[in-house]
Design an enzyme around this catalytic site. Sequence first.
Site, mmCIF file in Angstrom:
data_model
loop_
_atom_site.group_PDB
_atom_site.id
_atom_site.type_symbol
_atom_site.label_atom_id
_atom_site.label_comp_id
_atom_site.label_asym_id
_atom_site.label_seq_id
_atom_site.Cartn_x
_atom_site.Cartn_y
_atom_site.Cartn_z
ATOM 1 N N ASP A 12 2.058 0.452 0.555
ATOM 2 C CA ASP A 12 0.716 -0.005 1.109
ATOM 3 C C ASP A 12 0.205 1.540 1.302
ATOM 4 O O ASP A 12 -0.645 1.660 2.039
ATOM 5 C CB ASP A 12 0.792 -0.673 2.285
ATOM 6 C CG ASP A 12 1.315 -1.875 2.355
ATOM 7 O OD1 ASP A 12 1.309 -2.546 0.957
ATOM 8 O OD2 ASP A 12 2.273 -2.389 3.001
ATOM 9 N N HIS A 40 -1.577 -4.229 -4.809
ATOM 10 C CA HIS A 40 -2.460 -2.967 -4.881
ATOM 11 C C HIS A 40 -3.737 -3.132 -4.840
ATOM 12 O O HIS A 40 -4.429 -4.117 -5.487
ATOM 13 C CB HIS A 40 -2.222 -2.119 -6.006
ATOM 14 C CG HIS A 40 -0.747 -1.511 -6.175
ATOM 15 N ND1 HIS A 40 -0.235 -1.089 -7.174
ATOM 16 C CD2 HIS A 40 0.477 -1.989 -5.398
ATOM 17 C CE1 HIS A 40 0.973 -0.800 -7.172
ATOM 18 N NE2 HIS A 40 1.442 -1.295 -5.854
HETATM 19 P P1 GDP Z 1 -0.801 0.220 -2.531
HETATM 20 O O1 GDP Z 1 0.202 -1.116 -2.579
HETATM 21 O O2 GDP Z 1 -0.231 1.431 -2.236
HETATM 22 O O3 GDP Z 1 -1.756 0.450 -3.777
HETATM 23 O O4 GDP Z 1 -1.711 -0.017 -1.102
HETATM 24 P P2 GDP Z 1 -2.366 -1.284 -0.551
HETATM 25 O O5 GDP Z 1 -3.479 -1.462 -1.400
HETATM 26 O O6 GDP Z 1 -1.542 -2.466 -0.252
HETATM 27 O O7 GDP Z 1 -3.129 -0.784 0.661
HETATM 28 C C1 GDP Z 1 -3.814 0.506 0.835
HETATM 29 C C2 GDP Z 1 -4.957 -0.010 1.662
HETATM 30 O O8 GDP Z 1 -5.759 1.020 2.099
HETATM 31 C C3 GDP Z 1 -5.837 -1.019 1.131
HETATM 32 O O9 GDP Z 1 -6.772 -1.693 1.948
HETATM 33 C C4 GDP Z 1 -6.945 0.168 0.423
HETATM 34 O O10 GDP Z 1 -8.227 -0.555 0.115
HETATM 35 C C5 GDP Z 1 -6.967 1.160 1.286
HETATM 36 N N1 GDP Z 1 -7.212 2.480 1.406
HETATM 37 C C6 GDP Z 1 -6.610 3.069 0.219
HETATM 38 N N2 GDP Z 1 -7.361 4.303 0.186
HETATM 39 C C7 GDP Z 1 -8.208 4.422 1.341
HETATM 40 C C8 GDP Z 1 -8.812 5.747 2.083
HETATM 41 O O11 GDP Z 1 -8.946 6.530 1.760
HETATM 42 N N3 GDP Z 1 -9.704 5.154 3.231
HETATM 43 C C9 GDP Z 1 -9.488 3.876 3.579
HETATM 44 N N4 GDP Z 1 -10.337 3.620 4.556
HETATM 45 N N5 GDP Z 1 -8.617 2.762 2.918
HETATM 46 C C10 GDP Z 1 -8.137 3.223 1.886
#
Ligand code: GDP
Length: 427
Positions: A12, A40
Amino acid sequence: MVKAIVGANWGDEGKGKITDLLAETSDVVVRFQGGANAGHTIINDYGRFALHILPSGIFYPHITNVVGNGVALDAAKLVAELKDITGQGVPAPNLIVSERAQLLMPYHVLQDGYEEERLGGKAFGSTKSGIAPFYSDKYAKTGIQVCDLFDEDRLWDRLSRAVELKNVLFEHLYHKPALDIKALYDQLLGYREMLRPYVGDAVSFLHNALAQDKTVLLEGQLGSMKDPDLGIFPMTTSSHTLAGYGCVGAPVPPAAVKDVICVTKAYSSSVGSNTEPFVSELLGAEGDELRRRGGDKGEFGATTGRPRRVGWFDTVATKYGCMVQGATQVALTCLDVLGYLDEIKVCVGYEIDGEVTDQFPTTPRLMKAKPVFETLPGWKSDIRGITDYDALPAGAKSYVEFLEKRIGVPVKIVSTGPERHETTFRK
Ligand code: GDP
């Protein structure tokens, strides 16, 4: 050349956003491990999506997306996800499903649930999507490959062997009903028709793409801490979450991997069970506030909806996480989330049996670790959407530079929001 986008921590970290961003200037995106047990999150012009099994390049017509042989392929979920995204206006993506990928079977999901039930309070907090039984069967050589679907005698034979073993387990260990092999066989033929348009020779495709100087992104699932060899075993997943495994699970030649982009959040989050060690965890009202403000909609699992545990940035875990990934650069996400804090703590060491270390320990010692914090000033302003690193407040830049020094890997990407272009690049 190959660029791997992988997690430094517990998953995440925001790999989906970074993959979607870098896909703009790439040719191929490959999922090389894991299954539909994590998600993701991607926010772009088409809307907000939680991708579980499809690679994050599916929003671009110029990208070929590959589900590699290392993935636990849940065919029904893959097809449902395709339907979902096209239903939301995304053009049908270019997709290749490796003929060498193995199928996540309905009995893997059942077994996962039965085993959690049997373990009761000692359960590992599985997402019950069948991942552990799937990979166990792969290495026990009782798994079924996509290519087996196209040879019916072979398919029946492989399925019979698998079901024979499962039924002993299901009836005598779990006291559950036996599997109906004919029904399963018919289900597999259904999967065959669903997958038929996408099945291909991903191995040759990737090697040819690299021979033609294409840029291939490897998209990791979860992060270093969840690797079954180098993570917090046994509170890990069952496939390798490391960039190195992309050479097998995609597959790409090791020498073609030129860039390993380790994604980490500006604070910690983990969707694992409460029994998992999480040294820099923030509990109580402060934790609730960070959870509420985190990510794009609060820190709740993209697949499970479970509240994620949150904490301060952990340089001990992240430095180790980047080392085992072989990180060439770090992408720091969610910096914007911390703008509300007067002071920000960073975990810079673990105290174990009265001694402080910055070396990430094995699980028995990790269970005893207590955090050693340093406190940095906050920047108290909204930086969401800033695209020029130099335009960030001094406090935010000092925070990034502090983390970079501790991790020992250059932070080249700093993300200031969940959307594709809410990003700064550092020189
Ligand atoms: P992944 O599985 O590594 O792709 O991560 P997830 O999607 O499960 O969780 C990452 C969360 O952080 C999601 O809700 C994204 O929309 C959010 N996100 C990613 N980059 C940023 C950022 O720079 N700022 C904010 N506020 N949210 C972010």
